[in-house]
Design a protein around this motif. Structure first.
Motif, PDB file in Angstrom:
ATOM      1  N   LEU A 215       4.240  11.090  64.166  1.00 59.04           N
ATOM      2  CA  LEU A 215       3.048  11.066  63.321  1.00 59.04           C
ATOM      3  C   LEU A 215       3.415  10.537  61.940  1.00 59.04           C
ATOM      4  O   LEU A 215       4.487  10.827  61.415  1.00 59.04           O
ATOM      5  N   ARG A 216       2.521   9.749  61.381  1.00 57.79           N
ATOM      6  CA  ARG A 216       2.699   9.257  60.014  1.00 57.79           C
ATOM      7  C   ARG A 216       1.921  10.143  59.048  1.00 57.79           C
ATOM      8  O   ARG A 216       0.822  10.607  59.375  1.00 57.79           O
ATOM      9  N   ILE A 217       2.483  10.367  57.866  1.00 60.45           N
ATOM     10  CA  ILE A 217       1.808  11.117  56.807  1.00 60.45           C
ATOM     11  C   ILE A 217       1.933  10.300  55.522  1.00 60.45           C
ATOM     12  O   ILE A 217       3.040   9.968  55.097  1.00 60.45           O
ATOM     13  N   PHE A 218       0.811   9.979  54.916  1.00 52.83           N
ATOM     14  CA  PHE A 218       0.794   9.159  53.709  1.00 52.83           C
ATOM     15  C   PHE A 218       0.586  10.060  52.491  1.00 52.83           C
ATOM     16  O   PHE A 218      -0.312  10.917  52.465  1.00 52.83           O
ATOM     17  N   VAL A 219       1.432   9.858  51.491  1.00 55.02           N
ATOM     18  CA  VAL A 219       1.428  10.663  50.271  1.00 55.02           C
ATOM     19  C   VAL A 219       1.435   9.716  49.071  1.00 55.02           C
ATOM     20  O   VAL A 219       2.134   8.700  49.081  1.00 55.02           O
TER      21      VAL A 219
ATOM     22  N   ALA B 217      14.295   5.658  51.554  1.00 59.52           N
ATOM     23  CA  ALA B 217      14.045   6.274  52.851  1.00 59.52           C
ATOM     24  C   ALA B 217      15.111   7.319  53.153  1.00 59.52           C
ATOM     25  O   ALA B 217      16.240   7.249  52.668  1.00 59.52           O
ATOM     26  N   GLY B 218      14.711   8.303  53.968  1.00 57.64           N
ATOM     27  CA  GLY B 218      15.639   9.344  54.382  1.00 57.64           C
ATOM     28  C   GLY B 218      15.531  10.628  53.610  1.00 57.64           C
ATOM     29  O   GLY B 218      16.179  11.621  53.975  1.00 57.64           O
TER      30      GLY B 218
ATOM     31  N   SER C 277       8.426   3.290  51.587  1.00 50.91           N
ATOM     32  CA  SER C 277       7.554   3.435  50.423  1.00 50.91           C
ATOM     33  C   SER C 277       7.028   2.072  50.021  1.00 50.91           C
ATOM     34  O   SER C 277       7.566   1.033  50.424  1.00 50.91           O
ATOM     35  N   ALA C 278       5.987   2.070  49.210  1.00 51.62           N
ATOM     36  CA  ALA C 278       5.368   0.812  48.799  1.00 51.62           C
ATOM     37  C   ALA C 278       6.228   0.042  47.812  1.00 51.62           C
ATOM     38  O   ALA C 278       5.981  -1.151  47.589  1.00 51.62           O
ATOM     39  N   GLN C 279       7.194   0.702  47.183  1.00 53.90           N
ATOM     40  CA  GLN C 279       8.061   0.061  46.196  1.00 53.90           C
ATOM     41  C   GLN C 279       7.242  -0.545  45.054  1.00 53.90           C
ATOM     42  O   GLN C 279       7.658  -1.522  44.423  1.00 53.90           O
ATOM     43  N   SER C 280       6.098   0.056  44.786  1.00 51.30           N
ATOM     44  CA  SER C 280       5.234  -0.463  43.722  1.00 51.30           C
ATOM     45  C   SER C 280       4.312   0.653  43.259  1.00 51.30           C
ATOM     46  O   SER C 280       3.894   1.495  44.054  1.00 51.30           O
ATOM     47  N   ILE C 281       3.984   0.661  41.967  1.00 52.81           N
ATOM     48  CA  ILE C 281       3.106   1.662  41.383  1.00 52.81           C
ATOM     49  C   ILE C 281       1.688   1.124  41.325  1.00 52.81           C
ATOM     50  O   ILE C 281       1.457  -0.004  40.874  1.00 52.81           O
ATOM     51  N   ASN C 282       0.739   1.929  41.800  1.00 56.87           N
ATOM     52  CA  ASN C 282      -0.664   1.559  41.723  1.00 56.87           C
ATOM     53  C   ASN C 282      -1.112   1.563  40.264  1.00 56.87           C
ATOM     54  O   ASN C 282      -0.960   2.558  39.561  1.00 56.87           O
TER      55      ASN C 282
ATOM     56  N   THR D  67       0.371   5.895  40.845  1.00 58.61           N
ATOM     57  CA  THR D  67       1.074   6.573  41.927  1.00 58.61           C
ATOM     58  C   THR D  67       1.678   5.537  42.864  1.00 58.61           C
ATOM     59  O   THR D  67       1.293   4.357  42.856  1.00 58.61           O
ATOM     60  N   MET D  68       2.617   5.982  43.690  1.00 57.80           N
ATOM     61  CA  MET D  68       3.266   5.114  44.663  1.00 57.80           C
ATOM     62  C   MET D  68       3.021   5.679  46.053  1.00 57.80           C
ATOM     63  O   MET D  68       3.192   6.876  46.296  1.00 57.80           O
ATOM     64  N   ARG D  69       2.610   4.821  46.973  1.00 62.77           N
ATOM     65  CA  ARG D  69       2.334   5.240  48.346  1.00 62.77           C
ATOM     66  C   ARG D  69       3.652   5.407  49.104  1.00 62.77           C
ATOM     67  O   ARG D  69       4.481   4.503  49.132  1.00 62.77           O
ATOM     68  N   VAL D  70       3.818   6.574  49.722  1.00 63.71           N
ATOM     69  CA  VAL D  70       5.020   6.906  50.481  1.00 63.71           C
ATOM     70  C   VAL D  70       4.594   7.352  51.870  1.00 63.71           C
ATOM     71  O   VAL D  70       3.597   8.067  52.033  1.00 63.71           O
TER      72      VAL D  70
END
Length: 444
Positions: A277-281, A294-295, A317-322, A327-330
Motif C-alpha cells: 500500500l502507498r501512503i502519501f504525506v 528513501a529508507g 519523495s518529490a525532491q521539491s517544495i510546493n 511542503t514536500m510530497r513523500v
C-alpha cells in the motif's frame, strides 16, 4: 349606668382613710417635708471615680496611638525591604537536545495499482462473474461480451484472405508461364524471332512477377485484418490486468457497452491492488531535509474501527517544495497482506527525526515581543539579560533553539513584564540545574 343622687352628694375621702390605704413612702402628700442634705464624703467619691475614668480613657487612647504607629512603621519598613530586595524568579538550565523528535503528520492511503476497466469492443454484456470486494488474480475472467458485428467482420476478413490466397496461386501460375516463354524467346537463334517479340515476352514476364508480388501483398494485408479481428475478439473476454480487489462494478447482463474510455462511455469495473500500500504525506519544509531520502522508517497509526500500528518506510519523495503549501510530497510504502488498510483512508504517520545538535528549553522560557522571540538569561552576577533566539523546532511544551542560547545558560521561566534588562533577581530554585529538563517542562 349608675345614677347619682343629687340630694346626697358623695363626700371626699378623708386624709385619714387615704393614709391607711397606701404605704407611707408612696402616699406622701405635697405637704410632706423632703430632706436636701447630703454627706460630705459623697463629692470626694464622685471626683475620684471621674478621675479614674478619665485616666483609663487617656491610657487607652495613648495605647491605640502607639499600636497604630508601630504597625505603620513595620508595614513601611517591610515594604521598603520588599521593594529594595531582588524579585524572585524560577530558572531552568538549557540543555542540548539529545533525543530525536517524533514528528506525526496526517497521510492518505492509496492503492499500489488502481485502474478502471472499459470495454475494448462494442457489444452486449453476456455475463459478469465477479462483484465488488472479490479478490481476483491476474488474467482471471471478469465478464464476457457478445459482439455480433465483430464476429461478422472476422468471418468476412477470413473469406477475403482465402480469396487473396487463391489469387496468389493464379498469379504464380501466370508468372511461371511468362518466365518459361521469356526464356524460350530469349534463347532462340537470331533471325528466328524478332527483337520486338523477344522484348514483348520479357515485358509479359516482368508484369506477371509484379502481379504475383501484389497478390502476395494483398494476402499479407488480409492476414493482418484477420489478426486484428482475432485480437479484438479476445477482448470479448474481460480479464483482470493484475492481482487485486474489485472496488466497483458498473455493468449488468444485457447492457450495451462501447469501446473506448471517453466521457460518454461507461466503465465496466474498477479494481485496485492493495498489497503493498502507498501512503502519501506532505512533510513541512522544516523536516524535509531528514525525510528526503528513501529508507527512513515510518510508523502508520490507523484510527477508528480498524485501529492498530503498522510499519513502513519512505520509498521516494518529490525532491521539491510546493511553493503554495511549503511542503514536500513523500511516499511511504507498507506491506498489507491482510488488507487491514484500504485505499482512501486517513492515517497518522510518525517519523523519528534524529537530533541536530540544538538546545532544548521549555516553551515557558520564551518571550514573544515585537522585535522577535527572546529569552531572559541570568548571568553570573544574578542580573537579567534579554537575548534574541531562533526557533528550529516547536514540540509543544519543549522548543529546540538554533541560535541565541548555549547549553548551561540559566533561563527565567514566565518572567514578569516588570523586570527589565540589567535588574538583579533572586533565583528561587538554584538546584534547577540538577533537575531533568523534561521534568521541568512537564510541570509547566
Amino acid at each position: 349606668m349608675q345614677l347619682h343622687d343629687s340630694e346626697h352628694p358623695r363626700s371626699p375621702p378623708s386624709e385619714k382613710s387615704s393614709r391607711g390605704r397606701y404605704p407611707d413612702h408612696v402616699s406622701r402628700t405635697e405637704d410632706d417635708a423632703v430632706s436636701t442634705s447630703f454627706s460630705a464624703q459623697t463629692g470626694q467619691r464622685t471626683k475620684r471615680a471621674v478621675g479614674i475614668a478619665a485616666t483609663f480613657l487617656l491610657i487607652c487612647f495613648v495605647a491605640v496611638i502607639l499600636v497604630r504607629y508601630f504597625h505603620a512603621h513595620a508595614v513601611a519598613k517591610a515594604g521598603e525591604t520588599a521593594f529594595s530586595a531582588p524579585p524572585p524568579v524560577d530558572v531552568v538550565i538549557a540543555r542540548p537536545a539529545t533525543a530525536g523528535q517524533d514528528l506525526v503528520l496526517p497521510g492518505e492511503t492509496a492503492a499500489w495499482f488502481e485502474t478502471t476497466i472499459y470495454a475494448r469492443v462494442n457489444g452486449y454484456v453476456a455475463k459478469w462473474l465477479v462483484d465488488i470486494g472479490d479478490h481476483v488474480k491476474k488474467g482471471q475472467l471478469l465478464a464476457t461480451i457478445e459482439t455480433p458485428e465483430l464476429d461478422a467482420e472476422l468471418q468476412a476478413a477470413r473469406a477475403q484472405l482465402k480469396a487473396s490466397e487463391a489469387q496468389v496461386g493464379a498469379r504464380r501460375a501466370e508468372a511461371e508461364f511468362s518466365k518459361t516463354t521469356n526464356e524460350r524467346w530469349r534463347d532462340s537463334p537470331k533471325g528466328v524471332v524478332s527483337e520486338q517479340e523477344r522484348e514483348s515476352k520479357k515485358a509479359d514476364y516482368e508484369s506477371s512477377e509484379a502481379r504475383l508480388y501484389a497478390a502476395n501483398a494483398q494476402v499479407n494485408l488480409d492476414k493482418s485484418k484477420v489478426d486484428q479481428y482475432n485480437a479484438l475478439a479476445e477482448f470479448k473476454q474481460v480479464k483482470a490486468p493484475f492481482d487485486g480487489t474489485i472496488t466497483e462494478r458498473k455493468i449488468d447482463i444485457g447492457n450495451l457497452v462501447t469501446a473506448g474510455s471517453g466521457s460518454t462511455t461507461t466503465p465496466m469495473y474498477r479494481m485496485a491492488q492493495t498489497d503493498p500500500l502507498r501512503i502519501f504525506v506532505d512533510v513541512p519544509q522544516s523536516a524535509s531535509g531528514e525525510l528526503m531520502k528513501a529508507g527512513v522508517p515510518a510508523e502508520i497509526r490507523a484510527t477508528g474501527a480498524v485501529g492498530g500500528v503498522f510499519s513502513g518506510a519512505i520509498a521516494r519523495s518529490a525532491q521539491s517544495i510546493n511553493a503554495q503549501a511549503r511542503t514536500m510530497r513523500v511516499e511511504v510504502d507498507m506491506p498489507n497482506a491482510t488488507h487491514a488498510l484500504v485505499p482512501g483512508m486517513y492515517v497518522n504517520i510518525a517519523f523519528r527525526l534524529p537530533p541536530r545538535g540544538l538546545v532544548e528549553v521549555p516553551a515557558a522560557a520564551l518571550i514573544f515581543r515585537a522585535s522577535g522571540t527572546q529569552v531572559a538569561k541570568v548571568d553570573a552576577g544574578g542580573k537579567i539579560q534579554f537575548d534574541n533566539v531562533v526557533i528550529a523546532r516547536d514540540n509543544g511544551s519543549l522548543v529546540e533553539l538554533l541560535a541565541g542560547v548555549r547549553p548551561g545558560d540559566k533561563l527565567v521561566l514566565n518572567i514578569s513584564s516588570q523586570i527589565s534588562s540589567g535588574q538583579a533577581v533572586a533565583v528561587n530554585e538554584p538546584e534547577a540545574a540538577d533537575k531533568p529538563l523534561r521534568a521541568q517542562a512537564a510541570g509547566q
